[in-house]
Design a protein around this motif. Structure first.
Motif, PDB file in Angstrom:
ATOM      1  N   ALA A  28      56.438   9.059  62.702  1.00 22.89           N
ATOM      2  CA  ALA A  28      57.407   8.052  62.276  1.00 22.89           C
ATOM      3  C   ALA A  28      56.718   6.868  61.614  1.00 22.89           C
ATOM      4  O   ALA A  28      57.192   6.324  60.610  1.00 22.89           O
ATOM      5  N   GLN A  29      55.572   6.450  62.164  1.00 22.63           N
ATOM      6  CA  GLN A  29      54.865   5.308  61.592  1.00 22.63           C
ATOM      7  C   GLN A  29      54.324   5.641  60.201  1.00 22.63           C
ATOM      8  O   GLN A  29      54.376   4.807  59.296  1.00 22.63           O
ATOM      9  N   GLU A  30      53.830   6.851  60.016  1.00 29.38           N
ATOM     10  CA  GLU A  30      53.351   7.247  58.692  1.00 29.38           C
ATOM     11  C   GLU A  30      54.491   7.235  57.681  1.00 29.38           C
ATOM     12  O   GLU A  30      54.296   6.877  56.512  1.00 29.38           O
ATOM     13  N   ARG A  31      55.668   7.577  58.116  1.00 22.30           N
ATOM     14  CA  ARG A  31      56.828   7.542  57.211  1.00 22.30           C
ATOM     15  C   ARG A  31      57.127   6.106  56.797  1.00 22.30           C
ATOM     16  O   ARG A  31      57.472   5.835  55.652  1.00 22.30           O
ATOM     17  N   ILE A  32      56.975   5.173  57.731  1.00 27.08           N
ATOM     18  CA  ILE A  32      57.138   3.756  57.402  1.00 27.08           C
ATOM     19  C   ILE A  32      56.126   3.345  56.338  1.00 27.08           C
ATOM     20  O   ILE A  32      56.461   2.635  55.377  1.00 27.08           O
ATOM     21  N   TRP A  33      54.878   3.783  56.478  1.00 27.87           N
ATOM     22  CA  TRP A  33      53.851   3.434  55.483  1.00 27.87           C
ATOM     23  C   TRP A  33      54.222   3.956  54.099  1.00 27.87           C
ATOM     24  O   TRP A  33      54.046   3.262  53.094  1.00 27.87           O
ATOM     25  N   VAL A  34      54.752   5.181  54.041  1.00 26.94           N
ATOM     26  CA  VAL A  34      55.124   5.777  52.755  1.00 26.94           C
ATOM     27  C   VAL A  34      56.253   4.982  52.107  1.00 26.94           C
ATOM     28  O   VAL A  34      56.211   4.665  50.914  1.00 26.94           O
ATOM     29  N   ALA A  80      60.898  10.635  51.630  1.00 26.30           N
ATOM     30  CA  ALA A  80      59.497  10.309  51.930  1.00 26.30           C
ATOM     31  C   ALA A  80      58.635  11.563  52.033  1.00 26.30           C
ATOM     32  O   ALA A  80      58.964  12.511  52.744  1.00 26.30           O
ATOM     33  N   ARG A  81      57.545  11.543  51.306  1.00 30.67           N
ATOM     34  CA  ARG A  81      56.571  12.626  51.358  1.00 30.67           C
ATOM     35  C   ARG A  81      55.626  12.383  52.537  1.00 30.67           C
ATOM     36  O   ARG A  81      55.691  11.336  53.178  1.00 30.67           O
ATOM     37  N   ALA A  82      54.753  13.324  52.784  1.00 29.56           N
ATOM     38  CA  ALA A  82      53.746  13.122  53.821  1.00 29.56           C
ATOM     39  C   ALA A  82      52.782  12.023  53.385  1.00 29.56           C
ATOM     40  O   ALA A  82      52.441  11.904  52.203  1.00 29.56           O
ATOM     41  N   TRP A  83      52.341  11.200  54.332  1.00 29.75           N
ATOM     42  CA  TRP A  83      51.397  10.131  54.017  1.00 29.75           C
ATOM     43  C   TRP A  83      50.083  10.744  53.562  1.00 29.75           C
ATOM     44  O   TRP A  83      49.569  11.678  54.159  1.00 29.75           O
ATOM     45  N   SER A  84      49.535  10.222  52.477  1.00 29.03           N
ATOM     46  CA  SER A  84      48.333  10.816  51.888  1.00 29.03           C
ATOM     47  C   SER A  84      47.189   9.819  51.813  1.00 29.03           C
ATOM     48  O   SER A  84      46.357   9.883  50.908  1.00 29.03           O
ATOM     49  N   GLY A  85      47.147   8.883  52.742  1.00 31.83           N
ATOM     50  CA  GLY A  85      46.090   7.884  52.740  1.00 31.83           C
ATOM     51  C   GLY A  85      44.735   8.470  53.089  1.00 31.83           C
ATOM     52  O   GLY A  85      44.630   9.603  53.576  1.00 31.83           O
ATOM     53  N   ALA A  86      43.699   7.693  52.814  1.00 37.18           N
ATOM     54  CA  ALA A  86      42.324   8.083  53.144  1.00 37.18           C
ATOM     55  C   ALA A  86      41.788   7.064  54.142  1.00 37.18           C
ATOM     56  O   ALA A  86      41.134   6.092  53.760  1.00 37.18           O
ATOM     57  N   PRO A  87      42.071   7.255  55.419  1.00 37.46           N
ATOM     58  CA  PRO A  87      41.716   6.234  56.410  1.00 37.46           C
ATOM     59  C   PRO A  87      40.221   6.089  56.612  1.00 37.46           C
ATOM     60  O   PRO A  87      39.476   7.075  56.629  1.00 37.46           O
ATOM     61  N   ALA A  88      39.792   4.831  56.750  1.00 37.28           N
ATOM     62  CA  ALA A  88      38.406   4.563  57.132  1.00 37.28           C
ATOM     63  C   ALA A  88      38.268   4.720  58.640  1.00 37.28           C
ATOM     64  O   ALA A  88      39.251   4.600  59.390  1.00 37.28           O
TER      65      ALA A  88
END
Length: 220
Positions: A28-34, A80-88
């Motif tokens: 759910a949180q990743e969806r918020i980021w997107v 909303a698509r899947a979150w595609s970030g590159a986390p450090a």
């Protein structure tokens, strides 16, 4: 993406708040980021603020209506698509207990463990930066072992130093500036989490992973 229930509410005349209902998981949180990435592209949207389980969209009411903003949020949420970030990945050295963590023994007693067991559990998890805010650079971290949960203090301390490693309820974090604070202090790091002179002043970003590394465990 899997459907997640949410609610929309007005925030005065120039804001709309999305609140996720009945869940606090990473999906759910990743969806918020997107959604937060999509909304600034809409004409009239001025700022989007990410919280844990929520998102606030601030807009210019002379350029767009609240109903239109709500409609855009609904559309963005549904598509909303899947979150595609590159986390450090941040490995943060922590001194636990003693003067660095004056509440460690009290928390250990509250959860029915030894201080050493608390330290082992707290440093074992890979945590996720769910949101950044409250203090400059302050990361709300998800993924703490639920066995370490302890309510915040009834009477906050007047001064908790920047760098204090804290637990409040089911969340853990690091205080990024010295201020009053009601969370339980179990350790300390000398890391700096916010540098106003840096083009990217906040060291932590949403989606980043955090690992606490035991630097030292002091006696109370």
């Amino acid at each position: 993406m899997t459907d997640v229930a949410y609610d929309l509410s007005d925030l005065g005349e120039a804001g709309v708040v999305l609140t996720v209902l009945n869940t606090s998981d990473l999906v759910a949180q990743e969806r918020i980021w997107v959604v937060a990435d999509e909304l600034p592209r809409i004409e009239g949207v001025e700022e989007v603020l990410i919280g844990v389980n929520n998102l606030t969209c601030l807009f210019d009411p002379e350029r767009i209506t609240a109903d239109k903003v709500s409609s855009c949020i609904t559309k963005a949420w549904g598509e909303a698509r899947a979150w595609s970030g590159a986390p450090a990945i941040h490995e943060i050295p922590i001194t636990y207990g003693g003067e660095a963590g004056p509440d460690l023994e009290e928390l250990a007693a509250h959860v029915g463990m030894s201080p050493q067991e608390v330290i082992a559990l707290h440093s074992a998890s890979e945590l996720v930066v769910m949101a950044v805010g409250s203090q400059p650079g302050f990361g709300y971290l998800g993924g703490m072992d639920p066995r370490l949960a302890m309510p915040r203090k009834a009477k906050p301390r007047e001064r908790v130093p920047a760098g204090s490693v804290i637990i409040g309820g089911a969340q853990t974090a690091v205080a990024t500036s010295t201020s009053p604070n009601g969370w339980n202090v179990i350790g300390f790091t000398d890391w700096t989490f916010f540098d106003a002179t840096n083009p990217h002043p906040a060291r932590l970003r949403v989606g980043d992973r955090v690992r606490f590394i035991v630097k030292e465990a002091q006696d109370a």
